[in-house]
Scaffold this motif. Sequence first.
Motif, short mmCIF file in Angstrom:
data_model
loop_
_atom_site.label_atom_id
_atom_site.label_comp_id
_atom_site.label_asym_id
_atom_site.label_seq_id
_atom_site.Cartn_x
_atom_site.Cartn_y
_atom_site.Cartn_z
N ASN A 137 -5.62 -8.46 4.94
CA ASN A 137 -6.98 -8.95 4.69
C ASN A 137 -7.61 -8.35 3.44
OD1 ASN A 137 -6.98 -10.54 7.10
ND2 ASN A 137 -7.33 -8.66 8.27
N CYS A 138 -6.79 -8.17 2.42
CA CYS A 138 -7.28 -7.59 1.17
C CYS A 138 -7.92 -8.68 0.30
CB CYS A 138 -6.14 -6.95 0.38
SG CYS A 138 -5.33 -5.61 1.27
N PRO A 139 -9.06 -8.41 -0.33
CA PRO A 139 -9.65 -9.37 -1.27
C PRO A 139 -8.75 -9.57 -2.49
CG PRO A 139 -11.27 -7.75 -0.56
CD PRO A 139 -9.96 -7.26 -0.08
N SER A 140 -7.99 -8.53 -2.87
CA SER A 140 -7.10 -8.62 -4.02
C SER A 140 -6.06 -7.51 -3.91
CB SER A 140 -7.91 -8.47 -5.32
OG SER A 140 -7.06 -8.49 -6.45
N CYS A 141 -4.93 -7.72 -4.58
CA CYS A 141 -3.91 -6.67 -4.67
C CYS A 141 -3.99 -6.08 -6.08
CB CYS A 141 -2.52 -7.25 -4.44
SG CYS A 141 -2.30 -8.07 -2.84
N MET A 142 -3.53 -4.82 -6.23
CA MET A 142 -3.57 -4.20 -7.56
C MET A 142 -2.39 -3.25 -7.76
SD MET A 142 -6.84 -1.65 -7.22
CE MET A 142 -6.97 -0.40 -5.94
N VAL A 143 -2.09 -3.03 -9.05
CA VAL A 143 -1.01 -2.13 -9.45
C VAL A 143 -1.53 -1.28 -10.62
CG1 VAL A 143 1.35 -1.97 -10.32
CG2 VAL A 143 0.72 -3.88 -8.86
N TYR A 144 -1.27 0.03 -10.57
CA TYR A 144 -1.64 0.89 -11.69
C TYR A 144 -0.70 2.09 -11.72
CZ TYR A 144 -4.13 3.40 -7.95
OH TYR A 144 -4.44 4.06 -6.78
N ARG A 145 -0.74 2.83 -12.81
CA ARG A 145 0.12 4.01 -12.94
C ARG A 145 -0.62 5.24 -12.41
NH1 ARG A 145 4.61 2.95 -15.73
NH2 ARG A 145 4.66 1.07 -17.04
N ASN A 146 0.13 6.13 -11.77
CA ASN A 146 -0.45 7.38 -11.27
C ASN A 146 -1.00 8.17 -12.46
OD1 ASN A 146 -0.39 10.33 -10.56
ND2 ASN A 146 0.19 9.47 -8.56
N THR B 98 4.88 7.61 -14.73
CA THR B 98 6.13 6.95 -14.34
C THR B 98 6.10 6.51 -12.88
OG1 THR B 98 7.19 9.04 -13.70
CG2 THR B 98 7.42 8.33 -16.01
N ILE B 99 5.09 6.98 -12.16
CA ILE B 99 4.95 6.60 -10.75
C ILE B 99 3.99 5.41 -10.65
CG2 ILE B 99 4.18 7.33 -8.47
CD1 ILE B 99 4.90 10.21 -9.26
N ILE B 100 4.44 4.35 -9.99
CA ILE B 100 3.62 3.14 -9.84
C ILE B 100 2.89 3.18 -8.50
CG2 ILE B 100 3.65 0.62 -9.72
CD1 ILE B 100 4.32 1.77 -12.47
N GLU B 101 1.59 2.91 -8.56
CA GLU B 101 0.77 2.85 -7.35
C GLU B 101 0.48 1.36 -7.04
OE1 GLU B 101 -0.01 5.52 -5.67
OE2 GLU B 101 0.59 7.04 -7.14
N ARG B 102 0.75 0.97 -5.81
CA ARG B 102 0.49 -0.40 -5.37
C ARG B 102 -0.53 -0.32 -4.23
NH1 ARG B 102 4.90 -2.76 -7.98
NH2 ARG B 102 6.63 -1.29 -8.24
N ARG B 103 -1.67 -0.98 -4.42
CA ARG B 103 -2.75 -0.80 -3.47
C ARG B 103 -3.48 -2.12 -3.18
NH1 ARG B 103 -0.39 3.17 -2.84
NH2 ARG B 103 -1.01 5.37 -3.14
N CYS B 104 -4.24 -2.06 -2.09
CA CYS B 104 -5.19 -3.13 -1.77
C CYS B 104 -6.49 -2.79 -2.50
CB CYS B 104 -5.42 -3.15 -0.26
SG CYS B 104 -6.75 -4.24 0.28
N CYS B 105 -7.09 -3.79 -3.13
CA CYS B 105 -8.39 -3.58 -3.79
C CYS B 105 -9.47 -4.15 -2.87
CB CYS B 105 -8.41 -4.29 -5.14
SG CYS B 105 -10.00 -4.14 -5.98
N GLU C 29 0.87 -1.18 0.00
CA GLU C 29 0.00 0.00 0.00
C GLU C 29 0.91 1.23 0.00
OE1 GLU C 29 -3.76 1.66 -0.14
OE2 GLU C 29 -3.45 -0.49 0.17
N CYS C 30 1.42 1.57 -1.22
CA CYS C 30 2.39 2.66 -1.30
C CYS C 30 2.59 3.05 -2.76
CB CYS C 30 3.72 2.22 -0.69
SG CYS C 30 4.38 0.68 -1.39
N SER C 31 3.45 4.02 -2.99
CA SER C 31 3.76 4.45 -4.35
C SER C 31 5.19 4.95 -4.39
CB SER C 31 2.78 5.54 -4.81
OG SER C 31 2.88 6.67 -3.96
#
Length: 227
Positions: free
Chosen positions: A158-167, A172-179, A142-144
């Motif tokens: 306890n995340c249902p899923s993990c996800m990655v997307y671009r800001n 060029t900034i990668i966002e990593r989050r709990c979905c 849970e960071c960027s």
Amino acid sequence: TADKCNGYGAESALSPPVTTTTTTTIITTTTAPPKTAFECYECSGPECGKGSSAVSNNCPSCMVYRNPNDQTIIERRCCWWSCGSPNSVSNYNGLETYFCTADKCNGYGAESALSPPVTTTTTTTITTTTTAPPKTAFECYECSGPECGKGSSAVSNNCPSCMVYRNPNDQTIIERRCCWWSCGSPNSVSNYNGLETYFCTADKCNGYGAESALSPPGKSDEKKMSR
């Protein structure tokens, strides 16, 4: 040469008489009938077949075989019927058996005519397989930024899923989050809130390198425009 010169006494001029003696020798041979009854050991175990071990008399044949439950134990017995040929090994009541016809011929050592004992070792392996229920909650980064997704980066549990997307403001900034809801299929890339997003379901699966599933910076916008 004279009248009656061969009278009584003239025989004295002769050699003494020869006496012949004839001796007759008569040899009588008596053949005993073959023996048909024998003394056999009737016992089992390590001391059987020695010295004062138990015996049976008037046996048609003696026999030796291995105990079917423990082949290291030798059984010495009198055979009363259907015996095998003398000094032979044959199958008798399903057991390899040595037969002989002489008093106490089934004594200690006669078992050498038999095959070595068969030792059977039974090993039982019990394999227990436990199937764990499929995991439904994961630990996700849970960071960027450039250091996000490595080592001690912040995480959500306890995340249902993990996800990655671009800001969206700087791709060029990668966002990593709990979905938390409406997540895409695991290990797939789909549009989420208008952004190309990679979803996965494993602990920290959105870590460093997971962004390789995304289009290069700016390319996702080109895809939208081409549509």
